[in-house]
Scaffold this active site. Structure first.
Site, short mmCIF file in Angstrom:
data_model
loop_
_atom_site.label_atom_id
_atom_site.label_comp_id
_atom_site.label_asym_id
_atom_site.label_seq_id
_atom_site.Cartn_x
_atom_site.Cartn_y
_atom_site.Cartn_z
N LYS A 10 28.28 76.53 -27.44
CA LYS A 10 27.17 75.57 -27.27
C LYS A 10 27.52 74.25 -27.94
CE LYS A 10 25.79 74.69 -31.31
NZ LYS A 10 25.27 74.75 -32.57
N PRO A 94 36.92 78.16 -30.92
CA PRO A 94 37.39 78.07 -32.31
C PRO A 94 36.30 78.53 -33.29
CG PRO A 94 37.24 75.87 -31.28
CD PRO A 94 36.95 76.87 -30.22
N VAL A 95 36.74 79.11 -34.40
CA VAL A 95 35.82 79.72 -35.36
C VAL A 95 35.36 78.69 -36.40
CG1 VAL A 95 35.68 81.50 -37.17
CG2 VAL A 95 36.84 81.99 -35.02
N ALA A 97 33.33 76.24 -36.20
CA ALA A 97 33.60 74.94 -35.58
C ALA A 97 32.34 74.15 -35.27
CB ALA A 97 34.38 75.17 -34.29
N ALA A 100 28.92 77.60 -32.32
CA ALA A 100 28.14 78.85 -32.25
C ALA A 100 28.92 80.02 -31.65
CB ALA A 100 26.83 78.63 -31.48
N GLY A 101 30.21 80.06 -31.91
CA GLY A 101 31.04 81.14 -31.36
C GLY A 101 30.55 82.53 -31.76
N GLY A 102 30.29 82.71 -33.03
CA GLY A 102 29.83 84.02 -33.52
C GLY A 102 28.45 84.36 -32.96
N SER A 103 27.57 83.36 -32.91
CA SER A 103 26.21 83.58 -32.38
C SER A 103 26.27 83.95 -30.91
CB SER A 103 25.37 82.31 -32.52
OG SER A 103 25.34 81.88 -33.85
N ASP A 136 21.00 80.44 -34.12
CA ASP A 136 21.47 80.02 -32.79
C ASP A 136 21.50 81.18 -31.78
OD1 ASP A 136 21.84 77.37 -33.38
OD2 ASP A 136 23.99 77.55 -33.81
P1 ATP Z 1 27.22 77.71 -35.73
O1 ATP Z 1 27.46 76.55 -34.83
O2 ATP Z 1 26.22 78.73 -35.18
O3 ATP Z 1 26.96 77.35 -37.15
P2 ATP Z 1 30.01 78.08 -36.00
O4 ATP Z 1 30.63 77.76 -34.68
O5 ATP Z 1 30.04 76.98 -37.01
O6 ATP Z 1 28.56 78.57 -35.76
P3 ATP Z 1 31.23 80.68 -36.04
O7 ATP Z 1 32.41 80.49 -35.17
O8 ATP Z 1 30.08 81.42 -35.49
O9 ATP Z 1 30.71 79.29 -36.64
O10 ATP Z 1 31.76 81.36 -37.38
C1 ATP Z 1 31.07 81.28 -38.61
C2 ATP Z 1 31.52 82.43 -39.52
O11 ATP Z 1 31.11 83.66 -38.95
C3 ATP Z 1 33.00 82.50 -39.73
O12 ATP Z 1 33.23 82.41 -41.10
C4 ATP Z 1 33.43 83.87 -39.19
O13 ATP Z 1 34.31 84.52 -40.08
C5 ATP Z 1 32.13 84.65 -39.07
N1 ATP Z 1 32.06 85.50 -37.86
C6 ATP Z 1 31.43 86.66 -37.77
N2 ATP Z 1 31.50 87.17 -36.53
C7 ATP Z 1 32.20 86.30 -35.79
C8 ATP Z 1 32.59 86.27 -34.42
N3 ATP Z 1 32.31 87.25 -33.58
N4 ATP Z 1 33.28 85.19 -34.00
C9 ATP Z 1 33.54 84.17 -34.84
N5 ATP Z 1 33.20 84.18 -36.14
C10 ATP Z 1 32.53 85.22 -36.63
#
Ligand code: ATP
Length: 284
Positions: A10, A94-95, A97, A100-103, A136
């Site tokens: 997202k 990318p993690v 980032a 919202a990859g995890g969400s 998210d």
């Molecule tokens: P948001 O935009 O919702 O804040 P984000 O993109 O900043 O999310 P994510 O990629 O969701 O962040 O990762 C945040 C943390 O969640 C990381 O430290 C990661 O180790 C952890 N995590 C747990 N499950 C997952 C998953 N399935 N994929 C990615 N990261 C994950």
């Protein structure tokens, strides 16, 4: 039995923080949409009562800290499911980032297990479950384009923005969402972006107005802490993206681009600056 789900990333076209609440959460107003950059999630039934996570990505937790694991455990507990599941996450987003990859993985796990275990949970109920996993997640359950209020769980679908290219670039740093919200002084935000102005630009299908009206109050915190994010924004503007904004708490910066002819130039220009660059379409 096996099911597959796509878990798209997202971006926030607008992220405003209205105030810090008494319960410690921030009252937000966000306009979110999805882009065609997705993780792919495979879920396979196990007869043993266990949840196993695997992934080709070496940098995410594979235990109960994984949001897909938490989604599976939540749905199993709440609907008293005795079977187990093997979940493979093919990570492309990318993690840490701001995408919202995890969400999105958690939301896709809820959707997939709903099908795999034939639970017939309505989407609204999955959104309520999702809110227990993260702010998210409710949006990621249904996707599309929406305005989110409250902690992010009060969702109202809106029409999609005009179709365009989205160039995403993530500098090689990880940003913690809680750190950024922790440093935000919610009562001292100088310029609040206007959600109604962004909604109007979308309703009028005015790509130019949408680009002008993008806004994210977390930028002032992240850009001060991480000057490379500011440089990346400036670089994207210089290369000719029509509208440029940081997504979520960062560090990913995205540029909206209407003309395909410009995309390659912006993509190549950014590749000199960082490794994680993507040129995708909006998922409308
Ligand atoms: P948001 O935009 O919702 O804040 P984000 O993109 O900043 O999310 P994510 O990629 O969701 O962040 O990762 C945040 C943390 O969640 C990381 O430290 C990661 O180790 C952890 N995590 C747990 N499950 C997952 C998953 N399935 N994929 C990615 N990261 C994950």
């Amino acid at each position: 039995m096996k099911v597959f789900e796509k878990a798209p990333a997202k971006i926030n076209l607008l992220l405003d923080v209205l105030r810090k609440r008494e319960d410690g959460y921030h009252e937000v107003e966000m306009i979110m949409t999805m882009v065609d950059l997705s993780d792919r999630i495979e879920m396979q039934e196990l007869l043993r009562d266990t949840i196993i996570i695997s992934s080709q990505a070496g940098y995410i937790p594979l235990d109960e800290k994984n949001l897909a694991f938490q989604a599976a455990r939540l749905i199993k507990d709440r609907y008293d499911v005795k079977q187990g599941v093997y979940i493979h996450l093919d990570k492309k987003i990318p993690v840490a980032a701001g995408l919202a990859g995890g969400s999105s993985d958690a939301a896709a796990t809820l959707r997939g297990l709903n099908r795999l275990w034939k639970l017939n949970i309505p989407a609204e109920e999955m959104q309520v479950l999702g809110a227990e996993l993260g702010s998210d997640v409710p949006f990621c359950v249904t996707g599309g384009t929406a305005i989110a209020r409250g902690r992010g769980e009060k969702l109202e679908p809106i029409e999609a923005p005009p179709q365009c290219w989205v160039v995403l670039a993530k500098p090689p740093i990880n940003v913690s969402t809680s750190e950024i919200y922790g440093k935000l002084r919610a009562n001292q935000i100088a310029n609040h972006p206007s959600a109604s102005d962004v909604l109007e630009a979308i309703r009028l299908k005015r790509f130019d107005l949408l680009c002008e009206r993008l806004g994210n109050v977390l930028e002032e915190v992240t850009l001060d802490l991480y000057p490379e994010v500011r440089q990346l924004k400036e670089c994207m503007v210089r290369l000719g993206a029509d509208g440029v904004l940081m997504s979520g708490s960062g560090p990913t910066v995205f540029g909206l681009v209407s003309r395909e002819a410009k995309v390659a130039r912006i993509y190549n220009g950014l590749r000199g600056f960082c490794k994680d660059v993507y040129a995708v379409r909006l998922l409308t």
